[in-house]
Write a protein that holds these residues in place. Structure first.
Motif, short mmCIF file in Angstrom:
data_model
loop_
_atom_site.label_atom_id
_atom_site.label_comp_id
_atom_site.label_asym_id
_atom_site.label_seq_id
_atom_site.Cartn_x
_atom_site.Cartn_y
_atom_site.Cartn_z
N PRO A 170 44.52 38.47 47.71
CA PRO A 170 43.11 39.69 48.09
C PRO A 170 43.57 40.68 47.37
N LEU A 171 42.32 41.42 46.64
CA LEU A 171 42.51 42.56 46.58
C LEU A 171 41.47 43.72 47.01
N PRO A 172 41.37 44.87 47.82
CA PRO A 172 40.88 45.81 48.55
C PRO A 172 39.08 45.87 47.75
N ASP A 173 39.10 45.66 46.40
CA ASP A 173 37.22 45.23 45.67
C ASP A 173 36.40 44.08 46.13
N GLY A 174 37.94 43.19 46.96
CA GLY A 174 36.85 41.90 47.48
C GLY A 174 37.56 40.22 46.50
N VAL A 233 53.72 38.48 40.15
CA VAL A 233 51.93 39.08 40.82
C VAL A 233 51.40 39.47 41.93
N ARG A 234 52.38 39.93 42.74
CA ARG A 234 52.26 40.44 43.97
C ARG A 234 52.65 42.19 43.20
N ALA A 235 53.93 42.34 43.03
CA ALA A 235 53.96 43.23 42.33
C ALA A 235 52.56 44.17 41.02
N ILE A 236 51.94 42.48 40.50
CA ILE A 236 50.81 43.77 39.38
C ILE A 236 49.52 43.62 40.86
N ALA A 237 49.68 42.63 41.01
CA ALA A 237 48.22 43.21 42.47
C ALA A 237 48.20 44.56 42.61
N ALA A 238 49.95 44.69 43.30
CA ALA A 238 49.46 46.41 44.25
C ALA A 238 49.56 47.47 43.22
N LEU A 239 49.37 46.97 41.96
CA LEU A 239 49.17 48.48 40.92
C LEU A 239 47.55 48.45 40.79
N THR A 240 46.74 47.06 41.25
CA THR A 240 45.90 47.24 40.13
C THR A 240 44.91 47.84 41.79
N ALA A 241 45.00 47.51 42.82
CA ALA A 241 44.94 47.28 44.08
C ALA A 241 44.20 49.05 44.76
N GLY A 242 44.82 49.87 44.23
CA GLY A 242 44.69 51.74 44.16
C GLY A 242 43.96 51.86 43.46
N ALA A 243 43.07 51.30 41.74
CA ALA A 243 42.89 51.66 40.59
C ALA A 243 41.06 50.92 40.71
N ARG A 244 40.58 51.80 39.96
CA ARG A 244 39.32 51.59 39.51
C ARG A 244 39.75 50.31 37.69
N CYS A 245 38.77 50.17 36.86
CA CYS A 245 39.47 49.20 36.15
C CYS A 245 38.21 48.55 35.49
N PHE A 246 38.97 48.86 34.06
CA PHE A 246 37.22 48.98 32.95
C PHE A 246 38.19 47.99 32.02
N GLN A 247 37.36 47.66 31.28
CA GLN A 247 37.21 47.01 30.03
C GLN A 247 36.55 48.15 29.12
N LEU A 248 37.63 47.97 27.64
CA LEU A 248 37.54 49.53 26.83
C LEU A 248 37.08 48.46 25.35
N TRP A 249 36.05 49.01 25.04
CA TRP A 249 34.75 48.68 23.40
C TRP A 249 35.94 50.38 22.47
#
Lengths: 276, 97
Positions: free
Chosen positions: B19-23, A243-259
């Motif tokens: 907690p994540l940077p976007d809150g 959980v920590r590793a994946i959270a760290a991965l998304t922490a620096g990213a803009r995240c999207f759902q794509l259809w």
């Protein structure tokens, strides 16, 4: 003549034995840079041997760990089965790494992870982005080191059916002329770069549903991490490390759902976001 | 069961909050090996679930922080607390007490 080659992928050491020069060449191309020159014994062995049947036709016998030998009717089928077995065994290997189901694309302003269930369209979209000038590290699987946070694509062969091949050719992607012969397309055969660790800036989660036009919605980093955890192949995370590793991965990213919609429009919509 | 305004929700110590940077944030429950994604406002509520704040005081904090009417905040907050309780992420007595 039968040859044996040894490889080490993320610490998973195995040998590949074959009497088919083309098979040795394609596997060497797929795992280039991961040749194992150490002295120890491989953990597992895989083999692909061409055999003559009584009627003179050829079959390809594969032997992989944990299953009885089986015969395949084409070299492409045999190679794909061996490669799938290596990938599955790598995912199970206790190397302390997390296997993420997703493709890594190298973008101009940071790298992309395209995740989603099998059949969601990761391969086709990855290659459509390649046709638009981005580089594909892998279309299906990446390996995350929880200690360093490094995410590296695991090279896999592309599975491209005739319909996708026509669509991609229409986008200008140069596909090998013998694509449909052995159906084992390595990233290198498409002129794509050797994998390097990703600097992740974008995470796209591909929804299976297709729409008339592409639709992209922002999602929170927590939602993206939660979806990636479901696509992460180390099963339960009893200690929270995953959980920590994946959270760290998304922490620096803009995240999207794509259809996805029409392929070219979908690739262009993604490009607009990652090049902005 | 309705949540009492005087109850003092307390997060379970074993739950690991990321907690994540976007809150937004992830709540990980090691007992069930399950991760729950929560929104930025839910993350704020989670942090206020310290066993000291009452539900009413949590709502006061949210009202001061967000430009949303109290009735909406109350509905969303109570729903979140019920979800947290249902997933065994809170310690202490039932929220109806």
């Amino acid at each position: 003549m039968t040859n044996e080659h040894r490889y080490s992928l993320f610490g998973y050491r195995f040998s590949f034995r074959t009497n088919v020069a083309r098979a040795a060449e394609l596997v060497a191309e797929l795992y280039a840079g991961s040749e194992d020159t150490s002295a120890g014994s491989p953990e597992n062995h895989y083999s692909l041997l061409r055999q003559r049947e009584q009627d003179g036709a050829s079959c390809w016998r594969i032997e992989v760990p944990g299953t009885p030998p089986s015969d395949k009717r084409s070299l492409g089928d045999a190679l794909s089965a061996v490669e799938a077995s290596i990938t599955a065994d790598l995912a199970r290997h206790p190397h302390g790494l997390h296997v993420v189901h997703g493709g890594v694309i190298y973008g101009p302003r940071g790298d992309l992870l395209l995740s989603g269930n099998s059949g969601a369209g990761k391969t086709t979209l990855s290659l459509a982005l390649a046709a638009r000038g981005l580089c594909v590290g892998g279309d299906d699987m990446a390996v995350l080191d929880p200690a360093s946070g490094s995410l590296r694509p695991h090279p896999r062969c592309f599975h491209i059916d005739e319909h996708s091949a026509r669509l991609l050719a229409g986008l200008g992607l140069r596909l090998p002329e013998d694509l449909m012969d052995d159906q084992f397309v390595t990233p290198r055969r498409l002129g794509l770069t050797a994998p390097r660790p990703a600097r992740l800036r974008f995470v796209f989660f591909l929804e299976p549903e297709r729409l008339p036009a592409p639709r992209i919605l922002s999602q929170s980093q927590a939602q993206a991490a939660s979806q990636l955890l479901l696509q992460t192949g180390r099963g339960q995370f009893a200690d929270g490390e995953g959980v920590r590793a994946i959270a760290a991965l998304t922490a620096g990213a803009r995240c999207f759902q794509l259809w996805s919609g029409e392929l070219a429009a979908t690739a262009d919509a993604v490009l607009r976001l990652v090049e902005a | 069961m309705p949540v009492a305004a005087t109850s003092r929700p307390k997060r379970l110590e074993a739950i690991e909050a990321q907690p994540l940077p976007d809150g937004s944030g992830l709540l990980f429950d090691p007992a069930s090996a399950t991760a729950y994604p929560i929104s930025p406002s839910a993350m704020r509520i989670w942090e206020l679930c310290d066993g000291e704040h009452t539900v009413a005081s949590i709502l006061d904090d949210l009202e001061a922080h967000y430009d949303v009417d109290r009735a909406t905040l109350e509905r969303d907050c109570l729903k979140l607390l019920e979800d947290l309780a249902e997933n065994n992420l809170l310690a202490g007595p039932p929220l109806s007490e």
